[in-house]
Design an enzyme around this catalytic site. Structure first.
Site, PDB file in Angstrom:
ATOM      1  N   LEU A 193      12.671  -6.068  -6.469  1.00  0.00           N
ATOM      2  CA  LEU A 193      13.813  -5.578  -7.231  1.00  0.00           C
ATOM      3  C   LEU A 193      13.278  -4.889  -8.478  1.00  0.00           C
ATOM      4  O   LEU A 193      12.238  -5.284  -9.021  1.00  0.00           O
ATOM      5  CB  LEU A 193      14.734  -6.733  -7.644  1.00  0.00           C
ATOM      6  CG  LEU A 193      15.444  -7.514  -6.534  1.00  0.00           C
ATOM      7  CD1 LEU A 193      16.263  -8.647  -7.142  1.00  0.00           C
ATOM      8  CD2 LEU A 193      16.329  -6.604  -5.689  1.00  0.00           C
ATOM      9  N   ASP A 194      13.992  -3.871  -8.949  1.00  0.00           N
ATOM     10  CA  ASP A 194      13.622  -3.250 -10.218  1.00  0.00           C
ATOM     11  C   ASP A 194      13.608  -4.304 -11.321  1.00  0.00           C
ATOM     12  O   ASP A 194      14.312  -5.317 -11.240  1.00  0.00           O
ATOM     13  CB  ASP A 194      14.621  -2.153 -10.587  1.00  0.00           C
ATOM     14  CG  ASP A 194      14.558  -0.963  -9.646  1.00  0.00           C
ATOM     15  OD1 ASP A 194      13.499  -0.769  -9.016  1.00  0.00           O
ATOM     16  OD2 ASP A 194      15.564  -0.237  -9.545  1.00  0.00           O
ATOM     17  N   ARG A 195      12.845  -4.044 -12.346  1.00  0.00           N
ATOM     18  CA  ARG A 195      12.706  -5.009 -13.430  1.00  0.00           C
ATOM     19  C   ARG A 195      14.056  -5.494 -13.966  1.00  0.00           C
ATOM     20  O   ARG A 195      14.266  -6.685 -14.181  1.00  0.00           O
ATOM     21  CB  ARG A 195      11.892  -4.387 -14.571  1.00  0.00           C
ATOM     22  CG  ARG A 195      11.832  -5.259 -15.816  1.00  0.00           C
ATOM     23  CD  ARG A 195      10.984  -4.652 -16.899  1.00  0.00           C
ATOM     24  NE  ARG A 195      11.037  -5.497 -18.093  1.00  0.00           N
ATOM     25  CZ  ARG A 195      10.178  -5.424 -19.094  1.00  0.00           C
ATOM     26  NH1 ARG A 195       9.200  -4.558 -19.047  1.00  0.00           N
ATOM     27  NH2 ARG A 195      10.301  -6.217 -20.138  1.00  0.00           N
ATOM     28  N   GLU A 196      14.986  -4.580 -14.172  1.00  0.00           N
ATOM     29  CA  GLU A 196      16.248  -4.958 -14.804  1.00  0.00           C
ATOM     30  C   GLU A 196      17.307  -5.433 -13.808  1.00  0.00           C
ATOM     31  O   GLU A 196      18.404  -5.806 -14.216  1.00  0.00           O
ATOM     32  CB  GLU A 196      16.786  -3.789 -15.631  1.00  0.00           C
ATOM     33  CG  GLU A 196      15.915  -3.471 -16.836  1.00  0.00           C
ATOM     34  CD  GLU A 196      16.571  -2.499 -17.801  1.00  0.00           C
ATOM     35  OE1 GLU A 196      17.713  -2.062 -17.527  1.00  0.00           O
ATOM     36  OE2 GLU A 196      15.965  -2.169 -18.824  1.00  0.00           O
ATOM     37  N   THR A 197      16.992  -5.424 -12.532  1.00  0.00           N
ATOM     38  CA  THR A 197      17.927  -5.918 -11.518  1.00  0.00           C
ATOM     39  C   THR A 197      17.683  -7.408 -11.289  1.00  0.00           C
ATOM     40  O   THR A 197      16.540  -7.831 -11.106  1.00  0.00           O
ATOM     41  CB  THR A 197      17.745  -5.161 -10.191  1.00  0.00           C
ATOM     42  OG1 THR A 197      17.989  -3.764 -10.419  1.00  0.00           O
ATOM     43  CG2 THR A 197      18.711  -5.669  -9.133  1.00  0.00           C
TER      44      THR A 197
END
Length: 284
Positions: A98-102
């Site tokens: 997952l993307d860092r902010e997800t």
């Protein structure tokens, strides 16, 4: 002036001996690397995020603002490194990232054989993934975006993708579950797995994700964040410290796992909804 780092220069030449320059091979470089990853995971925190483990997999409810892949800041600075250290594994096999902010469900395989089986199932589209997203603007009916994605060459952010006719096929289904206060909480399912697919399709739809620094109101917000961190000016533009995207459910039963893994909408996104009068339905 913002510093730039040249990642690569094309080897072809133009005219004389000077190499041809491709601006898409240049990207913004943060002047303050400490802002890129300042998180150090504590063992007790990691334990509290684990929702399932057996002899094959470790399943974690990842918080937002935490990177998955190993970083140079030590093993406890990333989810992969922390899992490897905590469980004494030679390698923590990340089945998908997952993307860092997800936030949301992340699956690690303990052995390479299990990783290969699960990653193969992903490639064959035998794994079901459901996301929740808080999107700007209100809409009431389901929407399917079937638009190809590729590099957004007009963006100042090198990693940004966008809809373009020569891109790769990408299909995303958005289904509203609640709306109000100028926002929509949507259930999102993808048929393809392109980079930043949900975020890019949401922007194309005209309902970008709340808090999205790249695909929100201005991609330069991301560059400002790299340079200065989270500031009152960014908060005024973005309203939320991270992008409002959450991986709520993973179904890997066709890949040999016996259950569906699901996690509720996290506290920061619930608080954002509550502050704007957006009612989160029970069970989400």
């Amino acid at each position: 002036m913002r510093a730039f780092a040249i990642l690569k220069i094309m080897t072809e030449t133009t005219g004389g001996d000077r190499p041809a320059f491709n601006p898409r091979l240049a990207c913004p470089w943060p002047r303050k690397p400490r802002l890129v990853n300042s998180v150090q995971i504590k063992p007790a925190e990691l334990d509290s995020w684990i929702i399932h483990q057996d002899d094959q997999v470790i399943v974690i409810d990842k918080p937002g603002e935490l990177i998955c892949h190993p970083s140079k800041d030590g093993p406890w600075s990333s989810l992969s490194g922390a899992v490897r250290e905590r469980f004494g594994l030679a390698t923590a096999h990340l089945v998908f990232r997952l993307d860092r902010e997800t936030s949301g469900v992340v699956v690690f395989a303990k052995q390479p054989e299990a990783a290969a089986r699960l990653q193969g199932a992903l490639q064959r589209r035998e794994v079901g993934k459901t996301y929740l997203a808080i999107m700007t603007g209100e809409f009431s009916g389901p929407v399917t975006v079937d638009q190809p994605l590729g590099p957004d060459e007009a963006s100042p952010v090198y990693c940004k993708t966008g809809v373009r006719p020569d891109g790769q096929a990408a299909v995303t289904h958005f289904t509203p579950v609640a709306s109000g206060g100028g926002f929509t909480l949507a259930r999102v399912v993808t048929e393809t797995g392109r980079m930043h697919q949900i975020r890019a399709h949401a922007q194309w739809l005209g309902h970008c994700l709340a808090g999205d620094k790249i695909y929100g109101p201005d991609a330069r917000c991301y560059l400002d964040f790299l340079d200065h961190g989270w500031t009152p000016a960014l908060e005024e533009k973005l309203l939320l410290r991270r992008q409002a995207l959450h991986c709520a459910e993973i179904d890997m039963r066709k890949a040999g796992l016996e259950r569906v893994f699901s996690v509720p909408l996290p506290a920061d996104l619930r608080a954002f909804c509550a502050a704007r009068g957006l009612q989160v339905p029970a069970g989400i």
